[in-house]
Design an enzyme around this catalytic site. Structure first.
Site, PDB file in Angstrom:
ATOM      1  N   HIS A 161     -33.663  -5.544 -42.528  1.00 55.21           N
ATOM      2  CA  HIS A 161     -32.909  -4.772 -43.630  1.00 55.21           C
ATOM      3  C   HIS A 161     -33.456  -4.635 -45.196  1.00 55.21           C
ATOM      4  O   HIS A 161     -33.358  -3.778 -45.909  1.00 55.21           O
ATOM      5  CB  HIS A 161     -31.454  -6.205 -43.771  1.00 55.21           C
ATOM      6  CG  HIS A 161     -30.783  -5.505 -44.961  1.00 55.21           C
ATOM      7  ND1 HIS A 161     -29.482  -5.103 -44.847  1.00 55.21           N
ATOM      8  CD2 HIS A 161     -30.241  -6.089 -46.374  1.00 55.21           C
ATOM      9  CE1 HIS A 161     -28.749  -4.683 -45.961  1.00 55.21           C
ATOM     10  NE2 HIS A 161     -29.927  -5.690 -46.915  1.00 55.21           N
ATOM     11  N   HIS A 177     -35.802  -3.158 -49.419  1.00 56.58           N
ATOM     12  CA  HIS A 177     -36.018  -3.433 -51.225  1.00 56.58           C
ATOM     13  C   HIS A 177     -38.297  -3.313 -51.293  1.00 56.58           C
ATOM     14  O   HIS A 177     -38.691  -4.622 -51.453  1.00 56.58           O
ATOM     15  CB  HIS A 177     -35.557  -4.602 -50.985  1.00 56.58           C
ATOM     16  CG  HIS A 177     -34.065  -4.750 -51.360  1.00 56.58           C
ATOM     17  ND1 HIS A 177     -33.804  -4.357 -52.010  1.00 56.58           N
ATOM     18  CD2 HIS A 177     -33.591  -5.227 -50.722  1.00 56.58           C
ATOM     19  CE1 HIS A 177     -32.198  -4.160 -52.002  1.00 56.58           C
ATOM     20  NE2 HIS A 177     -32.723  -5.010 -50.696  1.00 56.58           N
ATOM     21  N   LYS A 223     -29.065   5.355 -52.858  1.00 56.11           N
ATOM     22  CA  LYS A 223     -29.422   4.060 -53.202  1.00 56.11           C
ATOM     23  C   LYS A 223     -29.494   4.158 -54.785  1.00 56.11           C
ATOM     24  O   LYS A 223     -30.173   4.458 -55.368  1.00 56.11           O
ATOM     25  CB  LYS A 223     -29.983   2.957 -52.690  1.00 56.11           C
ATOM     26  CG  LYS A 223     -30.237   1.563 -53.188  1.00 56.11           C
ATOM     27  CD  LYS A 223     -30.456   0.812 -51.744  1.00 56.11           C
ATOM     28  CE  LYS A 223     -30.393  -0.485 -52.840  1.00 56.11           C
ATOM     29  NZ  LYS A 223     -30.149  -1.044 -51.194  1.00 56.11           N
TER      30      LYS A 223
END
Length: 297
Positions: A161, A177, A223
């Site tokens: 993730h 990220h 995003k």
């Protein structure tokens, strides 16, 4: 009820020690250069369309020899293609992939960053003194598979993730990220950088800022806002997020810290015994901003 976070001085001191110990960090303007271009527009979550405020990639140059020659970066990159990025689709971890996970953990545990992290966690009684026990703890937190949504079996883990990225129902980008994954996906024309997200009281970031908020598309999805460190080593991110995860049993933990000239909120979501997501939010990055303490809600 809205409340303001106070600066965590203990974690700020520790994280600055980790920053100083991060000899593998890439230096802006030397090891990489970025091209911020223009400010991104507003995009609704779930949208597949965004105005492109950046005709060029974010990364203009990255020293790939360093990526390949630094042990932790090389081991990290080997993990990025090990996952099925759609939630609801069961993951299958092969013996080879388990070996790659273990080699990555072995590599980061040799670094000063993770040695300092382990010492701190042992002092707090959040980790055991044995290096093997600590490695097993990290493996469970980051690599143990869990079910993010009802489907055919375990479909996610903290590492996937945060560092690789996932998609949900083909409608939403989750995570992603990490700057190395962003760069490699951008290089392979999978990520399209749409522009930067400006902070309040500052019109645009600086191109040597090592924490940025970005807008991008990936796998035909947008995003709207993605926050990421730029240039830091994988062991540095592992250290910060692990420490904050282990200090609390709350579903979500937010800590305000000051690292170098950056005032940040580090956010970690818990998924049971595992990391759900983790990312930095840049609040300010120069002394003038620091005098105008941003109020959080």
């Amino acid at each position: 009820m809205a409340h303001r976070l106070e600066l965590n001085h203990e974690l700020s001191k520790l994280f600055n020690e980790l920053w100083d110990a991060d000899v593998n960090r890439f230096v802006p303007g030397k090891d990489y250069t970025i091209d911020l271009q223009e400010k991104a527009g507003f995009v609704q979550q779930g949208s597949g369309v965004a105005r492109d405020s950046a005709s060029e990639p974010l990364f203009h140059y990255v020293n790939e020899e360093r990526l390949k020659s630094i042990k932790t970066f090389a081991a990290f990159v080997s993990l990025l293609d090990n996952y099925e990025t759609s939630t609801g689709v069961a993951e299958v971890v092969t013996p080879q992939e388990m070996g790659e996970n273990n080699r990555f953990l072995d590599a980061i545990l040799e670094t000063e960053v993770m040695k300092l992290t382990h010492q701190y966690l042992v002092r707090k009684n959040w980790s055991k003194p044995s290096l093997n026990d600590f490695k097993s703890q990290l493996y469970e937190i980051w690599f143990q598979l869990y079910t993010r949504e009802t489907g055919k079996g375990p479909d996610s883990c903290g590492f996937e993730h945060v560092f690789v990225g996932e998609t949900k129902h083909g409608k939403e980008i989750l995570g992603l990220h990490n700057w190395v994954q962003f760069y490699l996906q951008e290089k392979h024309k999978q990520v399209d950088y749409k522009g930067y997200i400006a902070r309040r009281k500052k019109s645009r970031p600086d191109e040597d800022d090592q924490v940025l908020s970005l807008q991008f598309s990936w796998k035909d999805l947008v995003k709207p806002v993605g926050s990421t460190f730029i240039g830091v080593s994988p062991e540095f991110e592992f250290a910060l997020y692990t420490i904050i995860f282990l200090q609390s049993q709350e579903k979500v933990t937010r800590e305000m810290v000051r690292i170098e000239e950056y005032e940040l909120q580090i956010v970690v979501y818990r998924h049971g015994k595992y990391i759900g997501t983790a990312y930095p939010v840049l609040l300010s990055s120069n002394n003038e901003d620091l005098l105008k303490r941003t109020k959080l809600t």
